[in-house]
Design an enzyme around this catalytic site. Structure first.
Site, short mmCIF file in Angstrom:
data_model
loop_
_atom_site.label_atom_id
_atom_site.label_comp_id
_atom_site.label_asym_id
_atom_site.label_seq_id
_atom_site.Cartn_x
_atom_site.Cartn_y
_atom_site.Cartn_z
N SER A 1 -6.23 17.14 10.75
CA SER A 1 -5.81 16.49 12.00
C SER A 1 -6.11 14.99 11.92
CB SER A 1 -6.59 17.11 13.17
OG SER A 1 -6.69 16.21 14.26
N GLY B 1 -8.87 15.35 22.42
CA GLY B 1 -8.19 14.18 21.86
C GLY B 1 -9.12 13.03 21.55
#
Length: 196
Positions: A13, A184
């Site tokens: 990621s 996030g």
């Protein structure tokens, strides 16, 4: 007692990489402990019905622009490795295996792998490239593979991934501070606020 930031992440990621560049300093500023929780993002997606933003062309295109903006804001290098997105199952198993069996080397390994992917833009899905990266970083590729193949290591990664899903995680990175969830890398200001 100092507060703790639980950092659920996957090496594959790019937003996890950006969060990793900031979290140690953030935690140091606030006197908090950073707890690394390696999970398998593919498993999270499967369990939650979520998918990578790159699966939606317009969203994927925007995400890369936005990630570059944050990299510039943080003053850190960032680029996409070839073959992105890559299957991180073996990487995450080797990483969590190191966390379990050689915890004193975990953060160094994490740095080697994150930088290889997102700074040097190396395709760690290629075994030869991974072996070379590990060797140059001071890690034994054969030992890494042996750890990744251990039944208890596979189970540990599965358990962390299942725990993440049970706690409401649907993507990476996700941080928890005293039960509060922050999804996030663009929510680190809220993480810091929760530590204040």
């Amino acid at each position: 007692m100092s507060k703790c930031v639980e950092f659920f992440f996957d090496l594959g990621s790019p937003a996890s990489y950006l969060a990793w560049t900031q979290l140690p300093g953030l935690c140091a500023r606030r006197g908090a402990r950073l707890e690394y929780r390696p999970m398998l993002l593919g498993g999270v997606f499967q369990a939650t019905g979520n998918a990578s933003p790159v699966m939606v062309p317009a969203k994927g295109k925007y995400m890369f622009v936005d990630l570059e903006r944050f990299a510039q804001r943080y003053g850190v290098p960032f680029g996409l490795p070839p073959g992105f997105p890559i299957n991180t199952l073996g990487l995450m198993r080797g990483l969590i295996g190191t966390q379990l069996h050689a915890p004193e080397r975990f953060e160094a390994l994490l740095g080697v792998l994150f930088r290889a992917l997102w700074v040097d833009r190396r395709n760690l899905g290629d075994q030869a490239v991974l072996d070379e990266t590990l060797d140059k970083g001071g890690f034994d590729p054969a030992q890494f593979r042996a750890l990744a193949g251990m039944a208890e290591v596979k189970e540990a990664l599965k358990q962390v991934t299942e725990e993440a899903v049970a706690r409401g995680v649907f993507g990476a990175p996700t941080c928890f501070v005293e039960g509060q969830m922050f999804f996030g890398q663009d929510r680190l200001d809220f993480v810091e606020q929760a530590l204040a």
